[in-house]
Enzyme design. Structure first.
Site, mmCIF file in Angstrom:
data_model
loop_
_atom_site.group_PDB
_atom_site.id
_atom_site.type_symbol
_atom_site.label_atom_id
_atom_site.label_comp_id
_atom_site.label_asym_id
_atom_site.label_seq_id
_atom_site.Cartn_x
_atom_site.Cartn_y
_atom_site.Cartn_z
ATOM 1 N N GLU A 126 0.828 -1.196 0.000
ATOM 2 C CA GLU A 126 0.000 0.000 0.000
ATOM 3 C C GLU A 126 0.869 1.256 0.000
ATOM 4 O O GLU A 126 1.972 1.272 0.537
ATOM 5 C CB GLU A 126 -0.927 -0.003 1.221
ATOM 6 C CG GLU A 126 -1.953 -1.121 1.159
ATOM 7 C CD GLU A 126 -2.917 -1.126 2.322
ATOM 8 O OE1 GLU A 126 -4.074 -1.521 2.107
ATOM 9 O OE2 GLU A 126 -2.527 -0.748 3.442
ATOM 10 N N SER A 258 11.137 5.910 15.164
ATOM 11 C CA SER A 258 9.909 5.432 15.810
ATOM 12 C C SER A 258 10.265 5.047 17.244
ATOM 13 O O SER A 258 10.633 3.908 17.517
ATOM 14 C CB SER A 258 9.339 4.231 15.043
ATOM 15 O OG SER A 258 8.900 4.614 13.759
ATOM 16 N N CYS A 378 -1.428 6.459 10.152
ATOM 17 C CA CYS A 378 -0.181 5.912 10.686
ATOM 18 C C CYS A 378 -0.446 4.642 11.479
ATOM 19 O O CYS A 378 -1.292 4.608 12.364
ATOM 20 C CB CYS A 378 0.476 6.958 11.579
ATOM 21 S SG CYS A 378 2.034 6.422 12.300
#
Length: 403
Positions: A126, A258, A378
């Site tokens: 995606e 992250s 997200c």
């Protein structure tokens, strides 16, 4: 982004096509090749060495600046060369098999790729486009699935299938420009491109596919082609420490981490990679990142999980940990997905957390969730190769109604 009258509109949404309609490409694509590799392919079809540099420049212009979909479009290339190239190669992108458009204008494309195995079963990834008033950001995938198993991330529930090639990564950018009519010969408001920023924040861990990601981003940032500045490209990693310095030296794009937790015991749970590269080691790699400065700050992504990592004690320790690092902190309200075990922090708590970090001297914007209703926000991406169950679809509809 706002559009004005008379400009070409993005293409209409596509309907999902069945998996069995996929036909693997019979010829390799030139997309994703370096200039040296393009020269070698030209040599393969008989172009003399003395002409190769000129022909490479022509191909580069047509493929990456004009977005040519076939060799027939390349009018400045000799007909004999075009014919020879068409017999051996393509300039095909990944196949777009579905497009979803969110209520907020976010677009998500499902792209189909060859598997690379003898069975020729298709794989899917995606790619998401997020339009804003002053920019348009494309979120690009680097792998089919992911190996990290981050506890709050939907992609982490899908096993790693394979790395993407450089051509498949660049191809996502080209597909988005195709769908948005965003090539150099198309009108856009005030002469600006609709896709202004790239974030390597889609499916997969980019630094576990380092070579392909590097090669792709060098093509995307090349001024004679797609031409997106390296300062407008952000590579996000969960903390593959050995490759962080390499990314700064060999790619030179903006870095995002992250982080999501400030204590190793919690980060071990949320981001299992932390067991291999704990917080102290990760932050030292950030301090050593080539080119980091107040003008090129490192972004730390921090998903807000209710009762898990959102206390003011967490905020205080975050500020302490980041001392000496030119940084900004993106606070991300948790985006739910079917089967997720976490809840988003209360908005009041997110604001308190943000205010504390801001008052300590760090930019701490709260990311506005985009594309939640199409699972494009997200942490929500997951290839439709692994289908949602009826119960999961029902849960998704219920969550979208409450946003």
């Amino acid at each position: 982004m706002a559009r004005t009258a008379g400009l070409r509109e993005p293409a209409a949404p596509l309907e999902k096509t069945p998996l069995e309609t996929y036909v693997p490409p019979a010829k390799p694509s030139l997309i994703g090749l370096s200039r040296a590799e393009l020269a070698a392919r030209l040599g393969d079809v008989g172009v003399p060495e003395r002409q190769q540099k000129m022909r490479v420049q022509q191909l580069w212009h047509w493929i990456y600046f004009r977005g040519a979909r076939s060799f027939d479009e390349m009018s400045s290339v000799s007909k004999d060369t075009r014919t020879a190239l068409a017999e051996r190669f393509t300039v095909d992108r990944p196949e777009v098999v579905a497009e979803q458009i969110s209520n907020d204008g976010t677009r998500k494309w499902l792209l189909r790729l060859p598997s690379g195995d003898d069975l020729q079963k298709a794989h899917e990834v995606e790619c998401v486009y997020i339009p804003e008033t002053d920019r348009g950001t494309l979120c690009v995938s680097s792998q089919v699935g992911c190996t990290l198993n981050c506890a709050f991330c939907h992609t982490g529930t899908q096993r790693l299938v394979r790395n993407l090639t450089a051509g498949e990564i660049v191809g996502q950018v080209m597909v988005a420009r195709d769908r948005l009519n965003d090539w150099a010969d198309r009108e856009t408001p005030h002469g600006n491109r609709l896709i202004t920023n790239i974030v390597m924040m889609g499916m997969g861990e980019p630094l576990y596919n380092f070579d392909a990601v590097r090669d792709a981003l060098l093509i995307v940032s090349d001024n004679e082609g797609i031409g997106i500045s390296r300062r407008r490209i952000t590579l996000s990693t969960s903390g593959v420490v050995p490759n962080i310095k390499r990314a700064g030296e060999e790619i030179g794009v903006m870095l995002a981490i992250s982080l999501h937790a400030v204590r190793d015991e919690l980060r071990d749970e949320l981001v299992p990679l932390n067991r291999k590269y704990p917080i102290a080691e990760l932050l030292q790699a950030c301090r050593d990142y080539p080119g980091a400065s107040n003008a090129r700050r490192i972004t730390f992504e921090y998903v807000m999980l209710k009762g898990v990592n959102d206390s003011l004690d967490d905020a205080r320790l975050l500020v302490k940990l980041l001392k000496g690092i030119p940084a900004k902190i993106n606070l991300i309200p948790f985006n739910p997905w079917p089967g997720s075990a976490y809840e988003c922090s209360d908005w009041e708590q997110i604001e308190k957390f943000s205010e504390y970090v801001f008052n300590a001297g760090y930019s701490s914007p709260v990311r506005t969730p985009r594309g939640r209703d199409i699972l494009a926000a997200c942490g929500q991406l997951k290839s439709e190769t692994e289908k949602l169950s009826a119960r999961e679809r029902q849960a998704l509809r219920a969550m979208a109604m409450t946003d």
